[in-house]
Design a protein around this motif. Structure first.
Motif, PDB file in Angstrom:
ATOM      1  N   PHE A  53       0.859  -1.177   0.000  1.00 31.26           N
ATOM      2  CA  PHE A  53       0.000   0.000   0.000  1.00 31.26           C
ATOM      3  C   PHE A  53       0.898   1.229   0.000  1.00 31.26           C
ATOM      4  CE2 PHE A  53       0.420  -1.919   4.191  1.00 31.26           C
ATOM      5  CZ  PHE A  53       1.002  -0.901   4.933  1.00 31.26           C
ATOM      6  N   ALA A  54       0.303   2.386  -0.153  1.00 31.17           N
ATOM      7  CA  ALA A  54       1.089   3.611  -0.281  1.00 31.17           C
ATOM      8  C   ALA A  54       1.956   3.833   0.963  1.00 31.17           C
ATOM      9  CB  ALA A  54       0.160   4.803  -0.484  1.00 31.17           C
ATOM     10  N   PRO A  55       3.264   3.904   0.796  1.00 30.43           N
ATOM     11  CA  PRO A  55       4.145   4.077   1.956  1.00 30.43           C
ATOM     12  C   PRO A  55       4.254   5.537   2.389  1.00 30.43           C
ATOM     13  CG  PRO A  55       5.458   3.889  -0.027  1.00 30.43           C
ATOM     14  CD  PRO A  55       4.022   3.711  -0.457  1.00 30.43           C
ATOM     15  N   LYS A  56       4.537   5.724   3.655  1.00 32.40           N
ATOM     16  CA  LYS A  56       4.880   7.048   4.171  1.00 32.40           C
ATOM     17  C   LYS A  56       6.396   7.272   4.114  1.00 32.40           C
ATOM     18  CE  LYS A  56       0.734   8.385   5.565  1.00 32.40           C
ATOM     19  NZ  LYS A  56       0.064   9.604   5.041  1.00 32.40           N
ATOM     20  N   ALA A  57       7.138   6.180   4.240  1.00 37.04           N
ATOM     21  CA  ALA A  57       8.600   6.263   4.270  1.00 37.04           C
ATOM     22  C   ALA A  57       9.200   5.626   3.029  1.00 37.04           C
ATOM     23  CB  ALA A  57       9.145   5.572   5.518  1.00 37.04           C
ATOM     24  N   LYS A  58      10.226   6.257   2.496  1.00 43.89           N
ATOM     25  CA  LYS A  58      11.004   5.685   1.412  1.00 43.89           C
ATOM     26  C   LYS A  58      12.298   5.057   1.920  1.00 43.89           C
ATOM     27  CE  LYS A  58       9.469   8.872  -2.226  1.00 43.89           C
ATOM     28  NZ  LYS A  58       9.909   9.898  -3.211  1.00 43.89           N
ATOM     29  N   ARG A  59      12.719   5.486   3.087  1.00 44.37           N
ATOM     30  CA  ARG A  59      14.030   5.078   3.578  1.00 44.37           C
ATOM     31  C   ARG A  59      14.066   5.180   5.104  1.00 44.37           C
ATOM     32  NH1 ARG A  59      13.732  10.279   1.872  1.00 44.37           N
ATOM     33  NH2 ARG A  59      13.653   9.623  -0.304  1.00 44.37           N
ATOM     34  N   ILE A  60      15.068   4.565   5.721  1.00 45.40           N
ATOM     35  CA  ILE A  60      15.193   4.552   7.182  1.00 45.40           C
ATOM     36  C   ILE A  60      16.634   4.849   7.580  1.00 45.40           C
ATOM     37  CG2 ILE A  60      15.025   3.156   9.282  1.00 45.40           C
ATOM     38  CD1 ILE A  60      12.903   1.516   7.996  1.00 45.40           C
ATOM     39  N   ILE A  61      16.773   5.635   8.641  1.00 44.71           N
ATOM     40  CA  ILE A  61      18.050   5.781   9.346  1.00 44.71           C
ATOM     41  C   ILE A  61      17.803   5.331  10.779  1.00 44.71           C
ATOM     42  CG2 ILE A  61      19.878   7.329  10.125  1.00 44.71           C
ATOM     43  CD1 ILE A  61      19.212   9.154   7.770  1.00 44.71           C
ATOM     44  N   TYR A  62      18.489   4.289  11.191  1.00 42.13           N
ATOM     45  CA  TYR A  62      18.299   3.723  12.525  1.00 42.13           C
ATOM     46  C   TYR A  62      19.544   4.030  13.354  1.00 42.13           C
ATOM     47  CZ  TYR A  62      16.410   0.266  15.882  1.00 42.13           C
ATOM     48  OH  TYR A  62      15.871  -0.358  16.979  1.00 42.13           O
ATOM     49  N   LEU A  63      19.374   4.842  14.382  1.00 42.45           N
ATOM     50  CA  LEU A  63      20.461   5.209  15.286  1.00 42.45           C
ATOM     51  C   LEU A  63      20.423   4.237  16.460  1.00 42.45           C
ATOM     52  CD1 LEU A  63      19.824   9.078  15.242  1.00 42.45           C
ATOM     53  CD2 LEU A  63      21.174   7.706  13.630  1.00 42.45           C
ATOM     54  N   PHE A  64      21.247   3.211  16.412  1.00 45.97           N
ATOM     55  CA  PHE A  64      21.181   2.150  17.409  1.00 45.97           C
ATOM     56  C   PHE A  64      22.221   2.376  18.502  1.00 45.97           C
ATOM     57  CE2 PHE A  64      21.438  -1.903  19.441  1.00 45.97           C
ATOM     58  CZ  PHE A  64      20.140  -2.390  19.372  1.00 45.97           C
ATOM     59  N   MET A  65      21.731   2.572  19.734  1.00 50.30           N
ATOM     60  CA  MET A  65      22.587   2.853  20.882  1.00 50.30           C
ATOM     61  C   MET A  65      22.925   1.535  21.584  1.00 50.30           C
ATOM     62  SD  MET A  65      22.741   6.189  20.632  1.00 50.30           S
ATOM     63  CE  MET A  65      22.600   6.003  18.846  1.00 50.30           C
ATOM     64  N   ALA A  66      23.988   0.876  21.132  1.00 45.39           N
ATOM     65  CA  ALA A  66      24.322  -0.461  21.594  1.00 45.39           C
ATOM     66  C   ALA A  66      24.818  -0.441  23.036  1.00 45.39           C
ATOM     67  CB  ALA A  66      25.388  -1.083  20.685  1.00 45.39           C
ATOM     68  N   GLY A  67      24.156  -1.223  23.878  1.00 45.99           N
ATOM     69  CA  GLY A  67      24.539  -1.322  25.273  1.00 45.99           C
ATOM     70  C   GLY A  67      23.396  -1.043  26.223  1.00 45.99           C
TER      71      GLY A  67
END
Length: 485
Positions: A53-67
């Motif tokens: 279906f029609a997306p809102k997002a084309k791409r993702i940036i995931y800022l993962f704070m490991a720990g």
């Protein structure tokens, strides 16, 4: 019959050579087919049924704070904590929760209020630790903070594996690999999934390459890790004495040999190998320009802070992430290590936040001023939170916190996510979730897929007799519609 079979095999093998060579030649010379302006076929086009279906997002940036950042010391502030600081954690709150081996032997579990000042920011009066997150406090009207995330995992490796792949066990595809498989790449000269790692100043936990692996999906969908020094990608540059034309010729020959292997054994990994060699060749022309942050205007560099000039820093990686999604990379994941603050938390979390606060806020502002935040989903968070009780001795100015998966906080922004919003409620100890507002990590992943136009139940891959999916097959996952605009 044997003679006829041999003739058929020779015919198929011969046509296989021809088709392989034709495919490779048209990949490099699209004008050989159709008009001179015809675009080459995408090497990773995704599946035709996605998006659903029609997306809102084309791409993702995931800022993962490991720990595991402490939700108590960042976003899930309760003024009432000041009243029971130093008191024993009540059994009615703990409820027999499973503890890690690092605190299970403690004889006392004194509660610890944050040793920082909090204030309300934004139009909705969002509590934020102003001492360590001054820049993030300035973007609260652009983000949604989810305070009721939860997970069953209590140790780092299974917890990070769980939130990235949907299961605690090794061997399953990462979120970025699922997106590469389902949606493909927008830029044929770049991989759909890129990973960068920065190092904080706290205790470091191991990060294994399988965290961005493709698992049972074809290998071309695995994440490509960019290095902070030397060649951004190993073996991307030509060896000494080999120019680009020579490398092209070598690849043509190598690909023909791989095509022979595929014609004989039909192993899909052989096709993945051809695809990866070709991708590496095309990346040669794209990666150097992407890494050249000196082309950015000075006011953009200033926005991300002084650390943007340091290779491998979180600030530099945030700016590179924006440049990558601007060029069509589908999914960029930034791991920032060092959030495992079992001791000396007041000083260590301050250092960690100094690394990430300005760049993370700058990323939101940068995307927003370019009009990209409307279709770029940004996620910030770790694998779990931290305990209200002190690990080790509590002193007037020092303490630690153990792992806590029963509730923790993340934030999301852009691409149809509500702005200036908080969701989820925890008790006064920030220990348990109240009012059925819990968001399991499977729910978060279902919501991420939803914003990309994907029904999480339909993105599947048959493996070991099951239609495997990112959100698992054991328990139902739900899109968190409450946070969607």
């Amino acid at each position: 019959m044997d003679s006829l079979t041999n003739q058929r095999r020779k015919f198929l093998l011969g046509t296989g050579y021809g088709l392989g060579a034709a495919a490779l030649s048209t990949l490099m010379n699209p004008e050989l087919v159709g008009t001179a302006h015809a675009a080459p076929a995408a090497s990773n086009p995704g599946l035709p049924q996605f998006p659903n279906f029609a997306p809102k997002a084309k791409r993702i940036i995931y800022l993962f704070m490991a720990g595991g950042p402490s939700h108590i010391d960042t976003f899930d502030y309760k003024p009432e904590m000041r009243k029971f600081h130093g008191q024993e954690l009540p059994d009615s709150v703990r409820q027999g929760q499973r503890l890690t081996g690092m605190t299970s032997g403690q004889s006392s579990f004194p509660c610890v209020a944050p040793m920082f000042d909090f204030e309300r920011f934004g139009d909705h009066g969002t509590w934020v630790n102003k001492d360590i997150l001054p820049y993030t406090s300035g973007i609260v009207d652009d983000i949604t903070i989810i305070k009721s995330m939860h997970t069953e995992a209590v140790n780092h490796d299974p917890a990070i594996t769980y939130i990235n792949t949907g299961v605690q066990q090794q061997g399953k595809p990462a979120l970025g690999s699922w997106l590469s498989y389902g949606l493909g790449s927008e830029n044929d000269n770049m991989p759909a999934y890129i990973v960068m790692i920065s190092r904080g100043r706290g205790q470091l936990q191991a990060l294994y390459d399988r965290l961005w692996g493709s698992g049972f999906l074809p290998a071309r969908h695995q994440g490509v890790k960019l290095r902070s020094s030397g060649e951004p990608v190993l073996y991307l540059n030509n060896p000494p004495g080999i120019d680009r034309d020579s490398r092209r010729s070598m690849l043509n020959g190598l690909n023909e040999l791989n095509q022979v292997a595929y014609d004989k054994f039909a192993d899909p990994e052989t096709q993945a190998r051809i695809s990866q060699y070709e991708m590496a060749f095309r990346m040669q022309s794209e990666v150097p320009d992407l890494m050249a942050i000196e082309k950015e205007p000075q006011h953009v560099l200033d926005l991300y802070g002084d650390d943007v000039q340091k290779p491998g820093s979180f600030a530099r990686n945030c700016l590179l992430a924006r440049r990558m999604v601007q060029q069509g990379v589908r999914y960029v994941q930034l791991f920032h290590r060092g959030w495992d603050q079992h001791g000396s938390l007041p000083s260590k979390i301050r250092e960690q936040c100094k690394d990430i606060d300005q760049p993370a806020a700058a990323l939101i502002k940068d995307l927003k001023q370019r009009g990209m935040l409307d279709d770029t989903l940004v996620v910030w968070g770790g694998e779990f939170g931290r305990t209200i009780y002190s690990q080790g001795k509590l002193t007037p100015d020092n303490h630690g916190r153990d792992h806590h998966g029963r509730c923790f906080s993340i934030w999301m922004a852009g691409a149809g996510i509500k702005r200036g919003f908080e969701y989820g409620m925890t008790d006064d100890h920030s220990y348990n979730i109240l009012n059925n507002t819990g968001v399991h990590i499977r729910d978060m992943n279902a919501t991420i897929l939803h914003q990309l136009g994907i029904d999480h139940q339909k993105l599947t891959f048959k493996f070991q007799g099951l239609d495997q999916r990112l959100t698992g097959v054991e328990e139902p996952a739900h899109v968190v519609h409450q946070i969607l605009a």
